[in-house]
Design an enzyme around this catalytic site. Sequence first.
Site, PDB file in Angstrom:
ATOM      1  N   GLY A  13     -21.487 -42.938 -72.252  1.00  0.00           N
ATOM      2  CA  GLY A  13     -22.148 -43.930 -71.705  1.00  0.00           C
ATOM      3  C   GLY A  13     -22.371 -45.564 -72.604  1.00  0.00           C
ATOM      4  N   ILE A  14     -20.351 -45.349 -72.433  1.00  0.00           N
ATOM      5  CA  ILE A  14     -20.083 -47.129 -72.577  1.00  0.00           C
ATOM      6  C   ILE A  14     -21.293 -47.925 -71.618  1.00  0.00           C
ATOM      7  N   LEU A  69     -20.307 -36.198 -67.831  1.00  0.00           N
ATOM      8  CA  LEU A  69     -21.742 -35.199 -68.237  1.00  0.00           C
ATOM      9  C   LEU A  69     -21.471 -33.445 -67.987  1.00  0.00           C
ATOM     10  N   LEU A  90     -24.693 -41.555 -75.454  1.00  0.00           N
ATOM     11  CA  LEU A  90     -25.804 -42.222 -74.756  1.00  0.00           C
ATOM     12  C   LEU A  90     -25.515 -41.683 -73.713  1.00  0.00           C
ATOM     13  N   SER A  94     -30.998 -41.771 -67.316  1.00  0.00           N
ATOM     14  CA  SER A  94     -32.154 -42.406 -67.865  1.00  0.00           C
ATOM     15  C   SER A  94     -33.572 -42.527 -67.104  1.00  0.00           C
ATOM     16  N   TYR A 105     -30.398 -32.073 -61.445  1.00  0.00           N
ATOM     17  CA  TYR A 105     -29.553 -33.320 -61.753  1.00  0.00           C
ATOM     18  C   TYR A 105     -29.581 -33.777 -63.137  1.00  0.00           C
ATOM     19  N   SER A 135     -34.993 -39.536 -77.748  1.00  0.00           N
ATOM     20  CA  SER A 135     -36.145 -40.187 -77.117  1.00  0.00           C
ATOM     21  C   SER A 135     -37.310 -40.385 -77.948  1.00  0.00           C
ATOM     22  N   GLU A 137     -39.548 -40.756 -75.149  1.00  0.00           N
ATOM     23  CA  GLU A 137     -40.376 -39.636 -74.169  1.00  0.00           C
ATOM     24  C   GLU A 137     -40.865 -38.659 -74.135  1.00  0.00           C
ATOM     25  N   TYR A 158     -37.326 -35.650 -67.043  1.00  0.00           N
ATOM     26  CA  TYR A 158     -36.585 -36.260 -68.009  1.00  0.00           C
ATOM     27  C   TYR A 158     -36.855 -36.180 -69.529  1.00  0.00           C
ATOM     28  N   LYS A 162     -34.674 -33.828 -72.392  1.00  0.00           N
ATOM     29  CA  LYS A 162     -34.398 -34.777 -73.831  1.00  0.00           C
ATOM     30  C   LYS A 162     -34.594 -33.817 -74.901  1.00  0.00           C
TER      31      LYS A 162
HETATM   32  P1  NAP Z   1     -28.796 -46.339 -68.888  1.00  0.00           P
HETATM   33  O1  NAP Z   1     -28.529 -48.174 -69.382  1.00  0.00           O
HETATM   34  O2  NAP Z   1     -29.159 -46.142 -68.587  1.00  0.00           O
HETATM   35  O3  NAP Z   1     -27.188 -46.076 -69.094  1.00  0.00           O
HETATM   36  C1  NAP Z   1     -26.720 -44.430 -69.001  1.00  0.00           C
HETATM   37  C2  NAP Z   1     -25.642 -44.651 -69.592  1.00  0.00           C
HETATM   38  O4  NAP Z   1     -24.544 -43.126 -69.237  1.00  0.00           O
HETATM   39  C3  NAP Z   1     -24.429 -45.390 -68.490  1.00  0.00           C
HETATM   40  O5  NAP Z   1     -22.847 -45.370 -68.712  1.00  0.00           O
HETATM   41  C4  NAP Z   1     -24.267 -44.187 -67.012  1.00  0.00           C
HETATM   42  O6  NAP Z   1     -23.261 -44.134 -66.444  1.00  0.00           O
HETATM   43  C5  NAP Z   1     -24.446 -42.593 -68.504  1.00  0.00           C
HETATM   44  N1  NAP Z   1     -24.257 -41.384 -67.158  1.00  0.00           N
HETATM   45  C6  NAP Z   1     -25.163 -40.935 -66.505  1.00  0.00           C
HETATM   46  N2  NAP Z   1     -24.848 -40.215 -66.079  1.00  0.00           N
HETATM   47  C7  NAP Z   1     -23.718 -39.734 -66.440  1.00  0.00           C
HETATM   48  C8  NAP Z   1     -22.867 -38.805 -66.332  1.00  0.00           C
HETATM   49  N3  NAP Z   1     -22.956 -37.944 -65.259  1.00  0.00           N
HETATM   50  N4  NAP Z   1     -21.778 -38.423 -66.849  1.00  0.00           N
HETATM   51  C9  NAP Z   1     -21.299 -39.532 -67.764  1.00  0.00           C
HETATM   52  N5  NAP Z   1     -22.083 -40.681 -68.264  1.00  0.00           N
HETATM   53  C10 NAP Z   1     -23.130 -40.665 -67.314  1.00  0.00           C
HETATM   54  O7  NAP Z   1     -29.269 -45.773 -70.878  1.00  0.00           O
HETATM   55  P2  NAP Z   1     -29.323 -46.584 -72.164  1.00  0.00           P
HETATM   56  O8  NAP Z   1     -31.213 -47.483 -71.927  1.00  0.00           O
HETATM   57  O9  NAP Z   1     -28.347 -47.501 -72.573  1.00  0.00           O
HETATM   58  O10 NAP Z   1     -30.172 -45.592 -73.267  1.00  0.00           O
HETATM   59  C11 NAP Z   1     -28.668 -44.658 -73.651  1.00  0.00           C
HETATM   60  C12 NAP Z   1     -29.378 -43.899 -73.528  1.00  0.00           C
HETATM   61  O11 NAP Z   1     -30.344 -43.461 -75.103  1.00  0.00           O
HETATM   62  C13 NAP Z   1     -30.088 -42.527 -72.859  1.00  0.00           C
HETATM   63  O12 NAP Z   1     -29.413 -41.101 -73.359  1.00  0.00           O
HETATM   64  C14 NAP Z   1     -31.317 -43.038 -72.596  1.00  0.00           C
HETATM   65  O13 NAP Z   1     -32.308 -41.344 -72.250  1.00  0.00           O
HETATM   66  C15 NAP Z   1     -31.722 -43.409 -74.427  1.00  0.00           C
HETATM   67  N6  NAP Z   1     -32.487 -43.503 -74.409  1.00  0.00           N
HETATM   68  C16 NAP Z   1     -32.734 -45.041 -73.876  1.00  0.00           C
HETATM   69  C17 NAP Z   1     -34.158 -45.715 -74.604  1.00  0.00           C
HETATM   70  C18 NAP Z   1     -34.142 -47.234 -73.842  1.00  0.00           C
HETATM   71  O14 NAP Z   1     -35.481 -47.124 -74.395  1.00  0.00           O
HETATM   72  N7  NAP Z   1     -33.313 -47.797 -73.700  1.00  0.00           N
HETATM   73  C19 NAP Z   1     -35.058 -45.492 -75.396  1.00  0.00           C
HETATM   74  C20 NAP Z   1     -34.684 -43.560 -75.660  1.00  0.00           C
HETATM   75  C21 NAP Z   1     -33.530 -43.344 -75.378  1.00  0.00           C
HETATM   76  P3  NAP Z   1     -23.418 -45.910 -65.283  1.00  0.00           P
HETATM   77  O15 NAP Z   1     -22.744 -46.954 -65.742  1.00  0.00           O
HETATM   78  O16 NAP Z   1     -21.829 -45.207 -64.032  1.00  0.00           O
HETATM   79  O17 NAP Z   1     -24.222 -45.366 -64.606  1.00  0.00           O
HETATM   80  N1  GDD Z   2     -39.750 -48.753 -64.186  1.00  0.00           N
HETATM   81  C1  GDD Z   2     -41.047 -48.879 -63.775  1.00  0.00           C
HETATM   82  N2  GDD Z   2     -41.084 -49.495 -62.771  1.00  0.00           N
HETATM   83  N3  GDD Z   2     -41.660 -48.257 -64.088  1.00  0.00           N
HETATM   84  C2  GDD Z   2     -43.218 -49.229 -63.953  1.00  0.00           C
HETATM   85  C3  GDD Z   2     -43.716 -50.228 -63.205  1.00  0.00           C
HETATM   86  C4  GDD Z   2     -42.314 -50.064 -61.987  1.00  0.00           C
HETATM   87  O1  GDD Z   2     -42.023 -50.687 -61.082  1.00  0.00           O
HETATM   88  N4  GDD Z   2     -44.852 -49.894 -63.137  1.00  0.00           N
HETATM   89  C5  GDD Z   2     -45.281 -49.428 -64.038  1.00  0.00           C
HETATM   90  N5  GDD Z   2     -44.566 -48.910 -64.909  1.00  0.00           N
HETATM   91  C6  GDD Z   2     -44.831 -48.527 -65.953  1.00  0.00           C
HETATM   92  C7  GDD Z   2     -44.257 -47.316 -66.171  1.00  0.00           C
HETATM   93  O2  GDD Z   2     -45.027 -45.653 -65.117  1.00  0.00           O
HETATM   94  C8  GDD Z   2     -44.386 -46.630 -67.248  1.00  0.00           C
HETATM   95  O3  GDD Z   2     -45.562 -45.986 -67.836  1.00  0.00           O
HETATM   96  C9  GDD Z   2     -43.874 -47.856 -68.242  1.00  0.00           C
HETATM   97  O4  GDD Z   2     -44.078 -48.882 -66.967  1.00  0.00           O
HETATM   98  C10 GDD Z   2     -42.435 -47.875 -68.916  1.00  0.00           C
HETATM   99  O5  GDD Z   2     -41.576 -47.567 -67.860  1.00  0.00           O
HETATM  100  P1  GDD Z   2     -39.828 -47.737 -67.550  1.00  0.00           P
HETATM  101  O6  GDD Z   2     -39.978 -49.022 -68.080  1.00  0.00           O
HETATM  102  O7  GDD Z   2     -39.484 -47.167 -66.506  1.00  0.00           O
HETATM  103  O8  GDD Z   2     -39.378 -46.819 -69.639  1.00  0.00           O
HETATM  104  P2  GDD Z   2     -39.618 -45.655 -69.373  1.00  0.00           P
HETATM  105  O9  GDD Z   2     -41.089 -45.493 -70.576  1.00  0.00           O
HETATM  106  O10 GDD Z   2     -40.465 -44.413 -68.623  1.00  0.00           O
HETATM  107  O11 GDD Z   2     -38.780 -44.932 -70.022  1.00  0.00           O
HETATM  108  C11 GDD Z   2     -37.761 -46.076 -71.263  1.00  0.00           C
HETATM  109  O12 GDD Z   2     -37.589 -45.512 -72.239  1.00  0.00           O
HETATM  110  C12 GDD Z   2     -37.738 -44.491 -72.609  1.00  0.00           C
HETATM  111  C13 GDD Z   2     -38.423 -44.349 -74.318  1.00  0.00           C
HETATM  112  O13 GDD Z   2     -39.142 -44.598 -74.623  1.00  0.00           O
HETATM  113  C14 GDD Z   2     -36.272 -45.201 -71.065  1.00  0.00           C
HETATM  114  O14 GDD Z   2     -35.169 -45.613 -71.412  1.00  0.00           O
HETATM  115  C15 GDD Z   2     -36.115 -43.639 -71.283  1.00  0.00           C
HETATM  116  O15 GDD Z   2     -34.959 -43.773 -70.620  1.00  0.00           O
HETATM  117  C16 GDD Z   2     -36.440 -44.266 -72.930  1.00  0.00           C
HETATM  118  O16 GDD Z   2     -36.126 -42.252 -73.550  1.00  0.00           O
END
Ligand code: NAP
Ligand code: GDD
Length: 346
Positions: A13-14, A69, A90, A94, A105, A135, A137, A158, A162
Amino acid sequence: MERKTMKTALVTGITGQDGSYLAEFLLDKGYAVHGLIRRSSTFNTDRIDHLYKDLHDPSARVYLHYGDLSVSGQLTDMLHTIRPDEIYHLGAQSHVRVSFDMPEYTGDVTGLGTLRLLEAIRKTGIKTRFYQASSSEMFGAAPPPQSEDTPFQPQSPYAAAKVYAYYVVRNYRDAYKLFACNGILFNHESPRRGETFVTRKITRAATRIKLGLQRKLYLGNLDAKRDWGFAGDYVEAMWLMLQHDKPDDYVIALGETHSVRQFLEKVFQKLDMDYREYVEIDSKYFRPTDVNILLGDSTKARNVLGWRPKVGFDELVDMMVKADLELAKKEETLRIAGYERSNNVR
Ligand code: NAP
Ligand code: GDD
């Protein structure tokens, strides 16, 4: 003087938000960084292009490997060749909303992907430390505040994937004595956040509206509350977990919660606009089941790892608005010069 050998890390996920901040952080610490990237017909390395050097350059320390992956043999071969000291896993599908459209998937990549890496470690027998991107979540419908002791109540494919990954990490730690940690991270954002996550969708749209590049912003559930922190602070916590003397699981959060509506209000106010004039609700952005409120208790990480976030909620919003305003200005310059960027809303 004794020469210190360079540590090697593998980051899946770099190319994502966290992967890019983590790669920067590890390079600063002197690591050689290997990254797993997917083959794509368009460029997908924008977030790490500034870190990559041609491998003929002797100072190059970033190495990219094609893989996925969903393919286990490749992962095993890669570990066998790279033999990383630390693995930061990572990579994932996501997006929570997308996981309802692509549940199988998501289960394969986000859930089984972790198992494939753990099996690759076990089969190659390499000595390494493993970080799993778990996460908040996973807490789903569990009432706040949520800590390491809160039982999971996942509300999406999702989150369920996780939870599966979380438990295989714990199982491999117990069964095979792997140094494997779960970082249970609450939402973290940045100017590099994917544009379909709500915070970035809002800052992109508001700044484009400000400059006359867009007229409306369509959103779903505005009442959901999240504990939003800065991604740059959260990658440090990942590293700290793998430097500790024993593997464990940690919640990482700012410890404040805000609704999507509050985030909206704040962003539009900063740009001297009233969000109610521009925002419309579209049912396609609602989820079959949503998580109403997340609020993390990261006392354990603060006490045991000494982790402290440096960027607060207000600074985070400022940072994102400023960065997207700059981006919108560039877009405007291009538009004046006759180049139209497509703005496909997703
Ligand atoms: P992101 O921006 O969506 O990045 C996801 C990464 O995974 C990208 O590099 C993507 O590659 C790669 N990937 C997706 N499918 C793959 C596959 N089949 N094989 C190999 N690589 C694949 O996510 P992020 O926000 O950086 O989050 C990083 C990790 O933390 C994720 O596991 C996410 O679920 C978890 N997480 C995120 C948050 C948050 O708030 N950001 C919170 C809790 C946990 P491409 O660039 O090619 O799409
Ligand atoms: N994406 C999105 N788009 N969310 C919306 C929208 C919209 O137009 N309108 C309202 N929301 C609300 C979603 O229903 C959710 O309750 C909240 O905004 C946050 O949505 P996201 O920003 O998509 O994040 P997330 O909380 O569902 O998930 C992210 O955080 C998780 C950690 O708690 C992702 O980064 C996950 O990968 C990560 O695990």
